[in-house]
Design a protein around this motif. Structure first.
Motif, mmCIF file in Angstrom:
data_model
loop_
_atom_site.group_PDB
_atom_site.id
_atom_site.type_symbol
_atom_site.label_atom_id
_atom_site.label_comp_id
_atom_site.label_asym_id
_atom_site.label_seq_id
_atom_site.Cartn_x
_atom_site.Cartn_y
_atom_site.Cartn_z
ATOM 1 N N ILE A 116 0.831 -1.203 0.000
ATOM 2 C CA ILE A 116 0.000 0.000 0.000
ATOM 3 C C ILE A 116 0.864 1.251 0.000
ATOM 4 O O ILE A 116 0.644 2.184 -0.746
ATOM 5 N N ALA A 117 1.909 1.258 0.827
ATOM 6 C CA ALA A 117 2.764 2.441 0.908
ATOM 7 C C ALA A 117 4.217 2.006 0.827
ATOM 8 O O ALA A 117 4.645 1.130 1.564
ATOM 9 N N ASP A 118 4.966 2.609 -0.083
ATOM 10 C CA ASP A 118 6.391 2.312 -0.195
ATOM 11 C C ASP A 118 7.143 3.436 0.514
ATOM 12 O O ASP A 118 7.524 4.425 -0.088
ATOM 13 N N VAL A 119 7.339 3.275 1.831
ATOM 14 C CA VAL A 119 7.986 4.352 2.586
ATOM 15 C C VAL A 119 9.507 4.215 2.446
ATOM 16 O O VAL A 119 10.030 3.111 2.420
ATOM 17 N N SER A 120 10.174 5.362 2.366
ATOM 18 C CA SER A 120 11.606 5.344 2.056
ATOM 19 C C SER A 120 12.415 4.716 3.181
ATOM 20 O O SER A 120 13.495 4.193 2.948
ATOM 21 N N ILE A 121 11.919 4.774 4.415
ATOM 22 C CA ILE A 121 12.705 4.274 5.529
ATOM 23 C C ILE A 121 12.355 2.846 5.886
ATOM 24 O O ILE A 121 12.888 2.288 6.820
ATOM 25 N N GLY A 122 11.447 2.248 5.107
ATOM 26 C CA GLY A 122 11.159 0.825 5.183
ATOM 27 C C GLY A 122 11.046 0.250 6.576
ATOM 28 O O GLY A 122 10.108 0.529 7.322
ATOM 29 N N ILE A 123 12.053 -0.554 6.917
ATOM 30 C CA ILE A 123 11.979 -1.372 8.120
ATOM 31 C C ILE A 123 11.942 -0.528 9.388
ATOM 32 O O ILE A 123 11.333 -0.918 10.387
ATOM 33 N N LEU A 124 12.556 0.659 9.350
ATOM 34 C CA LEU A 124 12.508 1.544 10.532
ATOM 35 C C LEU A 124 11.078 1.958 10.820
ATOM 36 O O LEU A 124 10.657 2.023 11.977
ATOM 37 N N PHE A 125 10.346 2.235 9.741
ATOM 38 C CA PHE A 125 8.937 2.591 9.891
ATOM 39 C C PHE A 125 8.180 1.463 10.572
ATOM 40 O O PHE A 125 7.370 1.690 11.477
ATOM 41 N N VAL A 126 8.488 0.234 10.150
ATOM 42 C CA VAL A 126 7.823 -0.925 10.742
ATOM 43 C C VAL A 126 8.054 -0.958 12.250
ATOM 44 O O VAL A 126 7.117 -1.126 13.034
ATOM 45 N N PHE A 127 9.308 -0.750 12.649
ATOM 46 C CA PHE A 127 9.588 -0.833 14.080
ATOM 47 C C PHE A 127 8.967 0.316 14.851
ATOM 48 O O PHE A 127 8.498 0.133 15.970
ATOM 49 N N ALA A 128 8.963 1.510 14.234
ATOM 50 C CA ALA A 128 8.369 2.657 14.914
ATOM 51 C C ALA A 128 6.886 2.413 15.158
ATOM 52 O O ALA A 128 6.382 2.619 16.265
ATOM 53 N N VAL A 129 6.197 1.940 14.127
ATOM 54 C CA VAL A 129 4.749 1.743 14.270
ATOM 55 C C VAL A 129 4.451 0.553 15.185
ATOM 56 O O VAL A 129 3.556 0.610 16.023
ATOM 57 N N ALA A 130 5.251 -0.508 15.012
ATOM 58 C CA ALA A 130 4.990 -1.696 15.829
ATOM 59 C C ALA A 130 5.163 -1.399 17.311
ATOM 60 O O ALA A 130 4.475 -1.965 18.156
ATOM 61 N N SER A 131 6.085 -0.458 17.640
ATOM 62 C CA SER A 131 6.314 -0.151 19.045
ATOM 63 C C SER A 131 5.115 0.563 19.657
ATOM 64 O O SER A 131 5.037 0.712 20.875
ATOM 65 N N LEU A 132 4.165 1.028 18.824
ATOM 66 C CA LEU A 132 2.993 1.713 19.365
ATOM 67 C C LEU A 132 1.895 0.731 19.765
ATOM 68 O O LEU A 132 0.926 1.122 20.409
ATOM 69 N N GLY A 133 2.056 -0.536 19.365
ATOM 70 C CA GLY A 133 1.017 -1.512 19.659
ATOM 71 C C GLY A 133 0.745 -1.687 21.138
ATOM 72 O O GLY A 133 -0.352 -2.047 21.549
ATOM 73 N N VAL A 134 1.753 -1.376 21.947
ATOM 74 C CA VAL A 134 1.624 -1.590 23.384
ATOM 75 C C VAL A 134 0.594 -0.651 24.014
ATOM 76 O O VAL A 134 -0.007 -0.971 25.028
ATOM 77 N N TYR A 135 0.343 0.506 23.367
ATOM 78 C CA TYR A 135 -0.570 1.482 23.980
ATOM 79 C C TYR A 135 -1.979 0.937 24.144
ATOM 80 O O TYR A 135 -2.633 1.211 25.148
ATOM 81 N N GLY A 136 -2.443 0.189 23.143
ATOM 82 C CA GLY A 136 -3.785 -0.358 23.250
ATOM 83 C C GLY A 136 -3.941 -1.202 24.502
ATOM 84 O O GLY A 136 -4.917 -1.082 25.241
ATOM 85 N N ILE A 137 -2.938 -2.048 24.763
ATOM 86 C CA ILE A 137 -3.004 -2.941 25.918
ATOM 87 C C ILE A 137 -2.890 -2.162 27.216
ATOM 88 O O ILE A 137 -3.669 -2.354 28.146
ATOM 89 N N VAL A 138 -1.914 -1.229 27.258
ATOM 90 C CA VAL A 138 -1.701 -0.473 28.493
ATOM 91 C C VAL A 138 -2.924 0.372 28.821
ATOM 92 O O VAL A 138 -3.398 0.396 29.964
ATOM 93 N N LEU A 139 -3.477 1.049 27.798
ATOM 94 C CA LEU A 139 -4.635 1.914 28.041
ATOM 95 C C LEU A 139 -5.858 1.087 28.413
ATOM 96 O O LEU A 139 -6.616 1.460 29.315
ATOM 97 N N GLY A 140 -6.027 -0.040 27.707
ATOM 98 C CA GLY A 140 -7.147 -0.904 28.044
ATOM 99 C C GLY A 140 -7.061 -1.349 29.498
ATOM 100 O O GLY A 140 -8.047 -1.342 30.229
ATOM 101 N N GLY A 141 -5.834 -1.718 29.915
ATOM 102 C CA GLY A 141 -5.631 -2.168 31.286
ATOM 103 C C GLY A 141 -5.898 -1.074 32.297
ATOM 104 O O GLY A 141 -6.532 -1.309 33.326
ATOM 105 N N TRP A 142 -5.447 0.127 31.999
ATOM 106 C CA TRP A 142 -5.601 1.213 32.963
ATOM 107 C C TRP A 142 -7.035 1.718 33.009
ATOM 108 O O TRP A 142 -7.595 1.925 34.085
ATOM 109 N N ALA A 143 -7.632 1.906 31.813
ATOM 110 C CA ALA A 143 -8.962 2.512 31.754
ATOM 111 C C ALA A 143 -10.021 1.602 32.373
ATOM 112 O O ALA A 143 -11.051 2.071 32.833
ATOM 113 N N SER A 144 -9.771 0.278 32.408
ATOM 114 C CA SER A 144 -10.754 -0.643 32.957
ATOM 115 C C SER A 144 -10.950 -0.444 34.454
ATOM 116 O O SER A 144 -11.952 -0.876 35.007
ATOM 117 N N ASN A 145 -9.969 0.187 35.116
ATOM 118 C CA ASN A 145 -10.070 0.457 36.547
ATOM 119 C C ASN A 145 -10.287 -0.844 37.322
ATOM 120 O O ASN A 145 -11.180 -0.967 38.148
#
Lengths: 361, 163
Positions: A116-145
């Motif tokens: 879909i997107a040919d980003v110039s920084i390739g694999i770095l982009f993958v790692f940057a975005v993949a490192s954001l996956g943790v927020y869903g879990i952390v926020l879900g855990g915290w917001a559930s109280n």
């Protein structure tokens, strides 16, 4: 311009189609295969061999009452399921599934890249975005109280950060061999061309990188297991200790989003493993033959090969889940920081020394 | 188009920056800081500095903010009845901040032309790597040593209490 937009639409539809086919199929495979491995029957009532079961599951999720418990932090509680799905979908969108090819449509020559997107920084982009996956879990855990959810969220943030480092270092060895950040270049390098290729102009190489970087491949694959929170690393949702972990308080489609995200992460992680270590669409010794095929056959073969590998790796994920017991939390941390981190670092140093030595001599 | 994007991202960055310090809930403060990081990354991309943008996301959003949130949640800072700082330090903080802003605008207005003329390398990773490991090798290594020292200091401080 309209053709470009159309192409992007088509690509998005294809990728979403792949994902929406693989995820429910994986859920079914997981349940049937686990049943087979444990000498049970598994879901076999809906349709022949139970293949309509995922649709029945989805319908059930849709028609369940959408409960928002009164003690949760509403905004973040609703944000978390979305936050966990987006990163893995975005990551999948930059992985090329075949070589680019040209054809004409409506009298226009089109250069079609199967990503879909040919980003110039390739694999770095993958790692940057993949490192954001943790927020869903952390926020879900915290917001559930809820203390179990919070513990699950905290565990996942520590676990995912720890294994990201080993994962990044393992990929670094690959990047050093490829001398490029582009995922396409990394796959292209692994194509077998009938003779021993020259890498970096000096290093003899041919075939899949798992043969050249077995240690990096092993670390990367294990880190992907940890990043996707799959057994033996499913500490954030360990049922015996944490009820359901970070998604204890979620129901109906919001639970389904967390559930899908796990499989979605598996698909993305498998695609990454294939692109970096298993040669992407490379068929090893058949590569010269495939390269000689007419263009549409070639693309079809490459796409099929990539998909076949994806399915094989996904099966591997499932089999591992039902084979290994879960790690204890301190074992998990020790393994990440005191074993994989050092091994990955050592691998980077060895790779650097070998590349340096080869380029001198 | 670029101007519109620039102003949109700048606006969101500034607003969320203000939200960071006015929110009474520490978790929300952290999330607004995260939003600021994303807007900064978008601004870097508008400057064609893709590598810096991705590093911004991977390091700040993907690692540092996760650890911040981890600590906030571990300490269970839920709802502060008042803002974090008492009045006097807050006034001093606002004063220093304003001073900094004035200085920043001053330098920005004075040095705008000079910065444009200087030959800034392209945002590609290779070019950045060449610059870092040739021209700026000493500051680069010094920054590495600084980080190592800070880390050792933190480990030492954390260990000392137990003994």
């Amino acid at each position: 311009m309209p053709v470009d937009l159309l192409l992007i639409g088509v690509k998005a539809a294809i990728f979403l189609g792949i994902w929406l086919t693989l995820v429910p199929a994986m859920v079914l495979v997981e349940r049937r295969l686990s049943a087979f491995m444990q000498d049970r029957l598994g879901p076999n009532r809906v349709g022949p061999f139970g293949i309509v079961q995922p649709i029945a599951d989805a319908l059930k999720f849709f028609f369940k009452e959408d409960v928002i418990p009164h003690h949760v932090d509403k905004a973040l509680y609703l944000l978390a399921p979305a936050a966990i799905l987006i990163p893995s979908l975005v990551t999948f969108s930059v992985i090329p599934l075949t070589e680019p090819f040209g054809f004409s449509l409506f009298g226009q020559d089109i250069h079609f890249k199967f990503q879909i997107a040919d980003v110039s920084i390739g694999i770095l982009f993958v790692f940057a975005v993949a490192s954001l996956g943790v927020y869903g879990i952390v926020l879900g855990g915290w917001a559930s109280n809820n203390k179990y959810s919070l513990l699950g969220g905290l565990r996942s943030s520590a676990q995912m950060i720890s294994y990201e480092i080993a994962m990044g270092l393992a990929a670094l060895s690959v990047l050093m061999m490829a001398g490029s950040l582009s995922i396409f270049d990394i796959i292209q390098m692994q194509i077998f061309n009938g003779e021993t290729g020259k890498l970096f102009g000096v290093l003899p190489v041919s075939g899949w990188l798992i043969f050249h970087q077995p240690l990096a491949a092993l670390i990367f694959i294990i880190a992907v297991f940890a990043e996707t929170n799959r057994l033996p690393f499913d500490l954030p949702e360990a049922e015996q200790e944490l009820v359901g972990g970070y998604h204890t308080e979620y129901g109906s489609m919001k639970f389904a989003a967390f559930f899908m995200a796990e499989y979605c992460n598996m698909v993305t992680g498998s695609a990454l493993i294939i692109a970096l270590f298993l040669g992407g669409w490379s068929t090893l010794f058949f590569d010269p033959w495939v390269a000689g095929l007419p263009v549409f056959f070639k693309i079809f073969v490459q796409f099929s090969v990539f998909m076949t590998k994806l399915i094989v790796v996904l099966f591997f994920f499932v089999v591992v889940r039902w084979t290994l017991p879960r790690f204890r939390y301190d074992q998990l941390m020790n393994l990440g920081w005191k074993v994989f981190f050092e091994l990955a670092l050592l691998n980077v140093v060895i790779t650097a020394v070998v590349i340096g030595f080869m380029s001198v001599s | 188009m670029e101007y519109a994007l620039f102003f949109a991202f700048s606006l969101v960055a500034i607003v969320s920056g203000i939200m960071v310090i006015t929110q009474k809930n520490a978790v929300y403060s952290g999330l607004y800081l995260l939003l600021t990081f994303f807007c900064l990354a978008a601004l870097y991309i508008l400057l064609h500095a893709e590598f810096v943008a991705v590093v911004q996301i991977a390091v700040y959003a993907g690692a540092i903010m996760v650890l911040f949130l981890f600590v906030i949640m571990l300490l269970n800072l839920r709802f502060e009845s008042d803002s974090f700082a008492p009045p006097l330090p807050r006034m001093i903080g606002i004063g220093v901040g304003l001073l900094f802003a004035v200085q920043f605008v001053w330098i920005g207005l004075g040095g705008m032309g000079a910065a444009a003329e200087r030959n800034i390398p392209e945002g590609t990773t290779a070019a950045l790597g060449m610059e870092l490991f040739t021209k700026y090798i000493v500051p680069f290594e010094a920054a590495g040593v600084l980080l190592l020292v800070a880390m050792l200091g933190a480990v030492y401080l954390a260990k000392r209490k137990h003994n």
